[in-house]
Every structure is written in C-alpha cells, then in structure tokens.
Scaffold this motif. Structure first.
Motif, PDB file in Angstrom:
ATOM      1  N   SER A 290       0.833  -1.130  -0.004  1.00  0.00           N
ATOM      2  CA  SER A 290      -0.135   0.039  -0.079  1.00  0.00           C
ATOM      3  C   SER A 290       0.833   1.061   0.057  1.00  0.00           C
ATOM      4  O   SER A 290       0.254   2.129  -0.353  1.00  0.00           O
ATOM      5  CB  SER A 290      -1.003  -0.025   1.240  1.00  0.00           C
ATOM      6  OG  SER A 290      -0.157   0.063   2.279  1.00  0.00           O
ATOM      7  N   VAL A 291       2.025   1.375   0.345  1.00  0.00           N
ATOM      8  CA  VAL A 291       2.938   2.244   0.263  1.00  0.00           C
ATOM      9  C   VAL A 291       3.030   3.168  -0.800  1.00  0.00           C
ATOM     10  O   VAL A 291       3.036   4.353  -0.928  1.00  0.00           O
ATOM     11  CB  VAL A 291       4.291   1.956   0.788  1.00  0.00           C
ATOM     12  CG1 VAL A 291       5.338   1.199  -0.326  1.00  0.00           C
ATOM     13  CG2 VAL A 291       5.309   3.305   1.265  1.00  0.00           C
ATOM     14  N   TYR A 292       2.691   2.445  -2.059  1.00  0.00           N
ATOM     15  CA  TYR A 292       2.930   3.303  -3.349  1.00  0.00           C
ATOM     16  C   TYR A 292       2.015   4.066  -3.357  1.00  0.00           C
ATOM     17  O   TYR A 292       1.829   5.218  -4.315  1.00  0.00           O
ATOM     18  CB  TYR A 292       3.268   2.271  -4.298  1.00  0.00           C
ATOM     19  CG  TYR A 292       1.899   1.675  -5.129  1.00  0.00           C
ATOM     20  CD1 TYR A 292       1.403   2.646  -6.063  1.00  0.00           C
ATOM     21  CD2 TYR A 292       1.384   0.212  -4.809  1.00  0.00           C
ATOM     22  CE1 TYR A 292       0.226   1.883  -6.826  1.00  0.00           C
ATOM     23  CE2 TYR A 292       0.315  -0.212  -5.343  1.00  0.00           C
ATOM     24  CZ  TYR A 292      -0.237   0.533  -6.414  1.00  0.00           C
ATOM     25  OH  TYR A 292      -1.467   0.166  -7.143  1.00  0.00           O
ATOM     26  N   PHE A 293       0.643   3.764  -3.062  1.00  0.00           N
ATOM     27  CA  PHE A 293      -0.589   4.787  -3.030  1.00  0.00           C
ATOM     28  C   PHE A 293      -0.299   5.987  -2.493  1.00  0.00           C
ATOM     29  O   PHE A 293      -0.360   7.125  -2.906  1.00  0.00           O
ATOM     30  CB  PHE A 293      -1.619   4.034  -2.421  1.00  0.00           C
ATOM     31  CG  PHE A 293      -2.452   3.072  -3.314  1.00  0.00           C
ATOM     32  CD1 PHE A 293      -2.873   3.197  -4.419  1.00  0.00           C
ATOM     33  CD2 PHE A 293      -2.808   1.738  -2.582  1.00  0.00           C
ATOM     34  CE1 PHE A 293      -3.383   2.216  -5.363  1.00  0.00           C
ATOM     35  CE2 PHE A 293      -3.385   0.801  -3.303  1.00  0.00           C
ATOM     36  CZ  PHE A 293      -3.629   0.932  -4.817  1.00  0.00           C
ATOM     37  N   ASP A 294       0.508   6.034  -1.232  1.00  0.00           N
ATOM     38  CA  ASP A 294       1.002   7.235  -0.324  1.00  0.00           C
ATOM     39  C   ASP A 294       2.095   8.000  -1.387  1.00  0.00           C
ATOM     40  O   ASP A 294       2.177   9.162  -1.461  1.00  0.00           O
ATOM     41  CB  ASP A 294       1.562   6.666   0.797  1.00  0.00           C
ATOM     42  CG  ASP A 294       0.519   5.877   1.643  1.00  0.00           C
ATOM     43  OD1 ASP A 294      -0.695   5.908   1.487  1.00  0.00           O
ATOM     44  OD2 ASP A 294       1.180   5.280   2.371  1.00  0.00           O
ATOM     45  N   TYR A 295       2.986   7.071  -1.938  1.00  0.00           N
ATOM     46  CA  TYR A 295       4.218   7.831  -2.627  1.00  0.00           C
ATOM     47  C   TYR A 295       3.627   8.525  -3.722  1.00  0.00           C
ATOM     48  O   TYR A 295       4.418   9.501  -4.045  1.00  0.00           O
ATOM     49  CB  TYR A 295       5.147   6.630  -3.084  1.00  0.00           C
ATOM     50  CG  TYR A 295       6.458   7.350  -3.237  1.00  0.00           C
ATOM     51  CD1 TYR A 295       7.318   7.520  -2.129  1.00  0.00           C
ATOM     52  CD2 TYR A 295       6.882   6.957  -4.623  1.00  0.00           C
ATOM     53  CE1 TYR A 295       8.555   8.133  -2.381  1.00  0.00           C
ATOM     54  CE2 TYR A 295       8.205   7.329  -4.839  1.00  0.00           C
ATOM     55  CZ  TYR A 295       9.131   8.099  -3.774  1.00  0.00           C
ATOM     56  OH  TYR A 295      10.386   8.436  -4.216  1.00  0.00           O
ATOM     57  N   LEU A 296       2.415   8.243  -4.370  1.00  0.00           N
ATOM     58  CA  LEU A 296       1.831   8.826  -5.463  1.00  0.00           C
ATOM     59  C   LEU A 296       1.762  10.263  -5.224  1.00  0.00           C
ATOM     60  O   LEU A 296       2.000  11.170  -6.025  1.00  0.00           O
ATOM     61  CB  LEU A 296       0.747   8.180  -5.806  1.00  0.00           C
ATOM     62  CG  LEU A 296       0.674   6.976  -6.483  1.00  0.00           C
ATOM     63  CD1 LEU A 296      -0.789   6.326  -6.876  1.00  0.00           C
ATOM     64  CD2 LEU A 296       1.565   7.003  -7.968  1.00  0.00           C
ATOM     65  N   LEU A 297       1.788  11.015  -3.908  1.00  0.00           N
ATOM     66  CA  LEU A 297       1.612  12.096  -3.433  1.00  0.00           C
ATOM     67  C   LEU A 297       2.487  12.950  -3.942  1.00  0.00           C
ATOM     68  O   LEU A 297       2.580  14.325  -4.002  1.00  0.00           O
ATOM     69  CB  LEU A 297       1.022  12.350  -2.240  1.00  0.00           C
ATOM     70  CG  LEU A 297      -0.228  11.653  -1.411  1.00  0.00           C
ATOM     71  CD1 LEU A 297      -0.070  11.587  -0.003  1.00  0.00           C
ATOM     72  CD2 LEU A 297      -1.110  12.606  -1.907  1.00  0.00           C
TER      73      LEU A 297
END
Length: 387
Positions: A290-297
């Motif tokens: 799920s970290v990549y959803f956050d990293y999209l920011l």
C-alpha cells in the motif's frame, strides 16, 4: 482458544463496555506490532497541540518497554496491550492500526481504526467471514476506497470516513533521516520496499520461499552485486526496507557499499520514520504494498516487481479484479528490468508522471501534510472543521 469462546468473550466485554462510564479526557493508542505507522503519527500530532495537556494519554503497545525509557510528557503512560484493556473500557477516544480489542464501542466512545494503508492486497472480510467491525470509524484515503473498506470490515458506509493517512505527514516534514540512521549522504536515494512473502507469525501467502537472497527478482548475490555496482557508479544508495512481518531468517543481509538492508527494529532503535525516508527519496521500488499509493502524492518514479503477481493473485489475492491499471510505473519481471529501472531513474528518464497523477487523483483525496490533524479533528479531540 476456539472461535466460539472468543465470540462469547467479545459479547461479554462489549456488554460491560456499554456499562462503564467513559472519561471524556482520556485517549488510548493501541498497537501489537510496534508503536509506529498511522497510530504513532496521530499520537505525535496530538502532542504538538496545546490541547494535549488536557488529556490523559495511554499507549498500549507491545514494545512499551522501548518507549517507557524515552522522554515523554507527564500525562502520557506506556503499558502492555493486556493492561491496556482497562484503559479502553474507561477511555472516550481510542485509535488503533495493528491488532485490535474485539470489543464493540459504546455509544459514548470514538474508536478510530486508522488502519495501515490503502489496500491493494485482500484484507479483512475479503479473506474471511470473521467480525471485523469493532470501531466507530475507519479511515479511507479517497472515495474510491470507501466501498473497499466497507466490504473489508463489514461496516456501514457512514462508518467509513475519507481522510488521508496520518503517516503521510512525515513525507512532507523537514529533516535528515539518513543522518538519523548514521548513513552518509549520496547523490540519489532509492527505496525498495518488498511486501512480506513469508511471515514467522502471520503465515505465508502460499508464495514459495525464495532461495538465495530471500528477495524478489534479485535472487542471487551476483545479481545484487551487479545492481550495487550500477548504484556505486552514480554515487546512489538503495535502501531495502524489510516488511515488519517478513521472516528475517530468509533474508540475505550481506552488506554492500551502495545497497543496504534495513529492518523495522533497526529503524525503531534509531528513531527513524519510514515515511521520512520516502520524503527524501528519488524513487521507489515495491510490489503490492500500500505504500506506493501514499508515494503517489510525491509524483516520483515507481517500479513494480511483478514476477509473482499471478501466484500472488491466486494466493493472497487483490481487492480489485485487475491491479495493473492502479500501478503507474515500470513492471519489473527480471534482474535486467530491475537494473533498467534504476538506470533510467538515475538518468532522469521518467515516462509515467502523467499516469501517476491520474491514479493519484483516484486514490488520494487530500494532498498530504495535514492528515494526522484532520484525523484528530474528525475524532473530536481538536476543535474546528476537518478542512
């Protein structure tokens, strides 16, 4: 302990919880996998506000001994998860991320399930039919995830509240996490965050144990050394942050000059937050985390190791039928493709910026930086709107 007995205990404790008066100025934070992530971010944010002095704050965490010895305000107490049950029964506010008390909230409580990320992998009732609804509110990062979280926790739609993940605030905070870890500066920093394949306490996902390094794609020391050489040539560093649930006995932690393996325990001892590292990184390699959803920011390059995606789909599985449209980056299946992603990143080649923005607008409602404060406001601890 069988499920029938657990259900009976849950029923008894839930009934008792409705009878016990709640202290309106008592806040409890709970975690059985280390005091970290979203629940720690909410705690840290509360301490930044003068209102925190009005509250009695209890942290019921499995690594309480680590935090008891560190400086903290007089109105903060650390205790074990078992002893924390009484605090739950008497407190008005309760936040949890990893683990939970299977006790239904009373009408006088605000129990917030901050969870630990926007799911791509199956969670909760996507995997089982056990009762997951032990909260007043559960957070979702955008409208897209509202029905997903509703199904995962078998809750009413109005229980799902859109709020960015509190841990994301650290990506936008100033600081030098590499210095905190005692690591010298490099020209570029790449993070590799593989999700766990084998867990000593959560169980496997039916993915066969990796040989050699224990990591996906780079399964031999020779392949690791080749990547290390490419990084060294450009004075770049790759940090491989191992998932807290991963069985470390299967991981090769051999030291390389420009490729270093980090464990969760090591980072906690140093007081380094993973999301601080994400904030200063130049790119990310992950898989179904799920970290990549956050990293999209941050709109920075992402590479996805998908060599076992079909096996993963059949085993752990995903919350969507086709995860590929939600993965805006290079798909990595081989060591050569892994190396190509690194070389392109270090050369400034990025063909996915527009696609990242499109996916980000779907999976993240808020831009990040104020998510923990928003969480405290929606819980009612801080006054004012949730902006």
């Amino acid at each position: 302990m069988n499920k029938q007995l657990i259900r009976r205990m849950t029923g008894v404790l839930s009934f008792v919880n409705r009878l016990i008066p709640k202290k309106p100025k008592k806040v409890v934070f709970y975690s059985n996998m280390g005091f970290r992530d979203n629940v720690k971010a909410v705690y840290d944010e509360l301490l930044r506000h003068p209102e925190m002095k009005e509250y009695k704050i209890v942290c019921a965490v499995n690594d309480h001994a680590l935090w008891e010895g560190k400086p903290h305000p007089e109105n903060v107490r650390f205790t074990t998860p078992v002893k924390g049950v009484f605090s739950f029964l008497t407190g008005k506010y309760f936040f949890y991320s990893f683990g939970k008390y299977p006790i239904k909230p009373s009408p006088d409580q605000m129990v917030v399930n901050v969870w630990h990320g926007s799911p791509l992998k199956k969670i909760g009732n996507y995997e089982s039919d056990e009762d997951q609804n032990f909260f007043t509110t559960v957070l979702a990062a955008s409208d897209f995830f509202v029905p997903i979280m509703q199904k995962a926790f078998s809750c009413r739609k109005e229980q799902v509240v859109v709020c960015g993940h509190p841990r994301n605030d650290a990506m936008f905070a100033p600081g030098d996490p590499l210095e905190t870890l005692g690591i010298p500066k490099y020209d570029r920093l790449i993070l590799w965050l593989p999700t766990f394949r084998q867990s000593a306490f959560l169980g496997d996902n039916d993915t066969a144990a990796k040989s050699g390094t224990g990591l996906p794609i780079l399964e031999s020391k020779e392949e690791m050394e080749k990547v290390n050489a490419a990084l060294k040539e450009k004075n770049a560093l790759m940090l491989v942050k191992i998932h807290p649930a991963q069985d470390l006995s299967l991981i090769d932690t051999t030291g390389y000059s420009n490729l270093r393996v980090l464990t969760n325990d090591e980072m906690q001892r140093c007081g380094c937050d993973l999301y601080e590292l994400l904030g200063v990184s130049d790119g990310l390699i992950t898989d179904y985390s799920s970290v990549y959803f956050d990293y999209l920011l941050l709109n920075r390059p992402i590479g996805f190791t998908v060599d076992d995606i079909e096996e993963y789909r059949k085993g752990r599985g995903f919350v969507v039928d086709d995860p590929y449209p939600l993965m805006p980056g290079i798909f990595i299946n081989t060591p050569d493709e892994f190396l190509t992603f690194i070389e392109n990143l270090l050369a400034g080649k990025d063909e996915y910026a527009e696609k990242r923005c499109k996916v980000n607008s779907l999976v993240n409602k808020y831009p990040g930086g104020k998510d923990a404060e928003r969480c405290l406001r929606l819980a009612g601890i801080l006054s004012g709107s949730q902006f």
